[in-house]
Design a protein around this motif. Sequence first.
Motif, PDB file in Angstrom:
ATOM      1  N   ILE A 181       0.831  -1.208   0.000  1.00 15.99           N
ATOM      2  CA  ILE A 181       0.000   0.000   0.000  1.00 15.99           C
ATOM      3  C   ILE A 181       0.865   1.257   0.000  1.00 15.99           C
ATOM      4  O   ILE A 181       0.600   2.211  -0.744  1.00 15.99           O
ATOM      5  N   ILE A 182       1.915   1.270   0.816  1.00 16.69           N
ATOM      6  CA  ILE A 182       2.802   2.438   0.881  1.00 16.69           C
ATOM      7  C   ILE A 182       3.489   2.666  -0.461  1.00 16.69           C
ATOM      8  O   ILE A 182       3.587   3.795  -0.942  1.00 16.69           O
ATOM      9  N   ALA A 183       3.957   1.587  -1.082  1.00 17.62           N
ATOM     10  CA  ALA A 183       4.618   1.704  -2.388  1.00 17.62           C
ATOM     11  C   ALA A 183       3.658   2.247  -3.440  1.00 17.62           C
ATOM     12  O   ALA A 183       4.036   3.076  -4.270  1.00 17.62           O
ATOM     13  N   LEU A 184       2.405   1.802  -3.405  1.00 14.67           N
ATOM     14  CA  LEU A 184       1.405   2.302  -4.349  1.00 14.67           C
ATOM     15  C   LEU A 184       1.185   3.800  -4.158  1.00 14.67           C
ATOM     16  O   LEU A 184       1.140   4.560  -5.128  1.00 14.67           O
ATOM     17  N   CYS A 185       1.067   4.228  -2.910  1.00 19.54           N
ATOM     18  CA  CYS A 185       0.881   5.660  -2.628  1.00 19.54           C
ATOM     19  C   CYS A 185       2.065   6.469  -3.131  1.00 19.54           C
ATOM     20  O   CYS A 185       1.895   7.570  -3.673  1.00 19.54           O
ATOM     21  N   LYS A 222       9.027  10.686  -2.056  1.00 20.05           N
ATOM     22  CA  LYS A 222       8.538  10.633  -3.432  1.00 20.05           C
ATOM     23  C   LYS A 222       7.348  11.573  -3.648  1.00 20.05           C
ATOM     24  O   LYS A 222       7.114  12.019  -4.760  1.00 20.05           O
ATOM     25  N   CYS A 223       6.594  11.829  -2.596  1.00 18.00           N
ATOM     26  CA  CYS A 223       5.442  12.745  -2.692  1.00 18.00           C
ATOM     27  C   CYS A 223       5.831  14.181  -2.370  1.00 18.00           C
ATOM     28  O   CYS A 223       4.967  15.044  -2.239  1.00 18.00           O
ATOM     29  N   ASP A 224       7.144  14.432  -2.206  1.00 20.79           N
ATOM     30  CA  ASP A 224       7.678  15.775  -1.946  1.00 20.79           C
ATOM     31  C   ASP A 224       7.084  16.394  -0.685  1.00 20.79           C
ATOM     32  O   ASP A 224       6.700  17.566  -0.663  1.00 20.79           O
ATOM     33  N   ARG A 225       7.033  15.615   0.356  1.00 19.95           N
ATOM     34  CA  ARG A 225       6.531  16.061   1.662  1.00 19.95           C
ATOM     35  C   ARG A 225       7.695  16.067   2.652  1.00 19.95           C
ATOM     36  O   ARG A 225       7.780  15.240   3.554  1.00 19.95           O
ATOM     37  N   VAL A 226       8.597  17.006   2.469  1.00 17.47           N
ATOM     38  CA  VAL A 226       9.839  17.067   3.232  1.00 17.47           C
ATOM     39  C   VAL A 226       9.579  17.282   4.724  1.00 17.47           C
ATOM     40  O   VAL A 226      10.190  16.619   5.565  1.00 17.47           O
ATOM     41  N   VAL A 227       8.680  18.190   5.065  1.00 10.53           N
ATOM     42  CA  VAL A 227       8.411  18.488   6.475  1.00 10.53           C
ATOM     43  C   VAL A 227       7.871  17.248   7.194  1.00 10.53           C
ATOM     44  O   VAL A 227       8.283  16.936   8.311  1.00 10.53           O
ATOM     45  N   LYS A 228       6.966  16.531   6.547  1.00  8.43           N
ATOM     46  CA  LYS A 228       6.418  15.315   7.153  1.00  8.43           C
ATOM     47  C   LYS A 228       7.504  14.249   7.293  1.00  8.43           C
ATOM     48  O   LYS A 228       7.559  13.532   8.291  1.00  8.43           O
ATOM     49  N   ALA A 229       8.372  14.151   6.292  1.00  9.49           N
ATOM     50  CA  ALA A 229       9.469  13.194   6.362  1.00  9.49           C
ATOM     51  C   ALA A 229      10.410  13.545   7.514  1.00  9.49           C
ATOM     52  O   ALA A 229      10.848  12.665   8.254  1.00  9.49           O
ATOM     53  N   LEU A 260      -0.177   9.592  -4.307  1.00  9.60           N
ATOM     54  CA  LEU A 260      -1.505   9.717  -3.717  1.00  9.60           C
ATOM     55  C   LEU A 260      -1.392  10.529  -2.434  1.00  9.60           C
ATOM     56  O   LEU A 260      -1.224   9.995  -1.348  1.00  9.60           O
ATOM     57  N   LEU A 261      -1.472  11.823  -2.568  1.00 11.73           N
ATOM     58  CA  LEU A 261      -1.210  12.729  -1.460  1.00 11.73           C
ATOM     59  C   LEU A 261      -2.250  12.624  -0.353  1.00 11.73           C
ATOM     60  O   LEU A 261      -1.920  12.726   0.830  1.00 11.73           O
ATOM     61  N   ARG A 262      -3.486  12.436  -0.700  1.00 11.24           N
ATOM     62  CA  ARG A 262      -4.526  12.325   0.320  1.00 11.24           C
ATOM     63  C   ARG A 262      -4.465  10.966   1.019  1.00 11.24           C
ATOM     64  O   ARG A 262      -4.604  10.872   2.235  1.00 11.24           O
ATOM     65  N   GLU A 263      -4.239   9.918   0.253  1.00  9.63           N
ATOM     66  CA  GLU A 263      -4.227   8.572   0.803  1.00  9.63           C
ATOM     67  C   GLU A 263      -3.037   8.312   1.716  1.00  9.63           C
ATOM     68  O   GLU A 263      -3.116   7.504   2.630  1.00  9.63           O
ATOM     69  N   HIS A 264      -1.907   9.005   1.456  1.00  7.95           N
ATOM     70  CA  HIS A 264      -0.725   8.720   2.277  1.00  7.95           C
ATOM     71  C   HIS A 264      -0.970   9.078   3.737  1.00  7.95           C
ATOM     72  O   HIS A 264      -0.426   8.446   4.633  1.00  7.95           O
ATOM     73  N   LYS A 265      -1.821  10.057   4.002  1.00  6.98           N
ATOM     74  CA  LYS A 265      -2.152  10.396   5.385  1.00  6.98           C
ATOM     75  C   LYS A 265      -2.898   9.248   6.052  1.00  6.98           C
ATOM     76  O   LYS A 265      -2.634   8.905   7.210  1.00  6.98           O
ATOM     77  N   SER A 266      -3.823   8.674   5.326  1.00 13.15           N
ATOM     78  CA  SER A 266      -4.589   7.549   5.862  1.00 13.15           C
ATOM     79  C   SER A 266      -3.699   6.338   6.114  1.00 13.15           C
ATOM     80  O   SER A 266      -3.853   5.643   7.114  1.00 13.15           O
ATOM     81  N   VAL A 267      -2.776   6.112   5.195  1.00 12.61           N
ATOM     82  CA  VAL A 267      -1.876   4.968   5.350  1.00 12.61           C
ATOM     83  C   VAL A 267      -0.991   5.150   6.577  1.00 12.61           C
ATOM     84  O   VAL A 267      -0.790   4.215   7.356  1.00 12.61           O
ATOM     85  N   HIS A 268      -0.483   6.355   6.772  1.00  9.74           N
ATOM     86  CA  HIS A 268       0.344   6.623   7.950  1.00  9.74           C
ATOM     87  C   HIS A 268      -0.480   6.409   9.221  1.00  9.74           C
ATOM     88  O   HIS A 268      -0.036   5.761  10.166  1.00  9.74           O
ATOM     89  N   GLY A 269      -1.687   6.937   9.238  1.00 11.07           N
ATOM     90  CA  GLY A 269      -2.571   6.734  10.384  1.00 11.07           C
ATOM     91  C   GLY A 269      -2.891   5.270  10.613  1.00 11.07           C
ATOM     92  O   GLY A 269      -2.967   4.797  11.753  1.00 11.07           O
ATOM     93  N   PHE A 270      -3.055   4.540   9.525  1.00 13.88           N
ATOM     94  CA  PHE A 270      -3.329   3.108   9.601  1.00 13.88           C
ATOM     95  C   PHE A 270      -2.176   2.370  10.275  1.00 13.88           C
ATOM     96  O   PHE A 270      -2.387   1.498  11.110  1.00 13.88           O
ATOM     97  N   THR A 271      -0.935   2.747   9.928  1.00 18.18           N
ATOM     98  CA  THR A 271       0.228   2.092  10.548  1.00 18.18           C
ATOM     99  C   THR A 271       0.294   2.392  12.038  1.00 18.18           C
ATOM    100  O   THR A 271       0.653   1.516  12.831  1.00 18.18           O
ATOM    101  N   VAL A 272      -0.077   3.607  12.414  1.00 16.38           N
ATOM    102  CA  VAL A 272      -0.092   3.960  13.836  1.00 16.38           C
ATOM    103  C   VAL A 272      -1.188   3.175  14.549  1.00 16.38           C
ATOM    104  O   VAL A 272      -0.961   2.584  15.614  1.00 16.38           O
ATOM    105  N   HIS A 273      -2.369   3.151  13.954  1.00 20.24           N
ATOM    106  CA  HIS A 273      -3.505   2.440  14.551  1.00 20.24           C
ATOM    107  C   HIS A 273      -3.217   0.945  14.715  1.00 20.24           C
ATOM    108  O   HIS A 273      -3.579   0.353  15.728  1.00 20.24           O
ATOM    109  N   ARG A 274      -2.547   0.356  13.743  1.00 18.14           N
ATOM    110  CA  ARG A 274      -2.224  -1.079  13.794  1.00 18.14           C
ATOM    111  C   ARG A 274      -0.949  -1.354  14.600  1.00 18.14           C
ATOM    112  O   ARG A 274      -0.482  -2.468  14.674  1.00 18.14           O
ATOM    113  N   GLN A 275      -0.400  -0.310  15.200  1.00 21.26           N
ATOM    114  CA  GLN A 275       0.804  -0.386  16.029  1.00 21.26           C
ATOM    115  C   GLN A 275       1.992  -0.992  15.281  1.00 21.26           C
ATOM    116  O   GLN A 275       2.763  -1.780  15.825  1.00 21.26           O
TER     117      GLN A 275
END
Length: 119
Positions: A48-52, A89-96, A57-72
């Motif tokens: 899923i992360i590789a697909l994003c 790859k999504c050019d989100r330097v601050v989040k990285a 997929l800028l909107r979906e990557h937030k959900s995926v990150h949250g999903f990893t936190v939720h699933r511990q």
Amino acid sequence: MVVRDVVSWNAMIRGPASNGRVVETFGMLYKMQLTRYAQSDVTTLFTIIALCAEQMLLREHKSVHGFTVHRQMISDVWVTNSLLDMYSKCDRVVKAEFLFNTISRRDLVSWNAMISCYS
């Protein structure tokens, strides 16, 4: 198949993901989460992360990150490194940077992902 285990679900998720079929991939992940027999694992998240990352997929990557936190699974260095790569790859330097700073035990891949993000 009567009973689908995590390996068979991962194969069903990886198929459409490897062909860039976003809606089908997330649909399969959703169906997997509805079952009681198999729950996502690190392999599922890599797909899923590789697909994003590949589809930016800028909107979906937030959900995926949250999903990893939720699933511990956020403490898994492989998952964290994949997330770093996705943010890069999504050019989100601050989040990285934020994620990188939360990693307690950085490895060579973590450092390379962050360097790549800056470059």
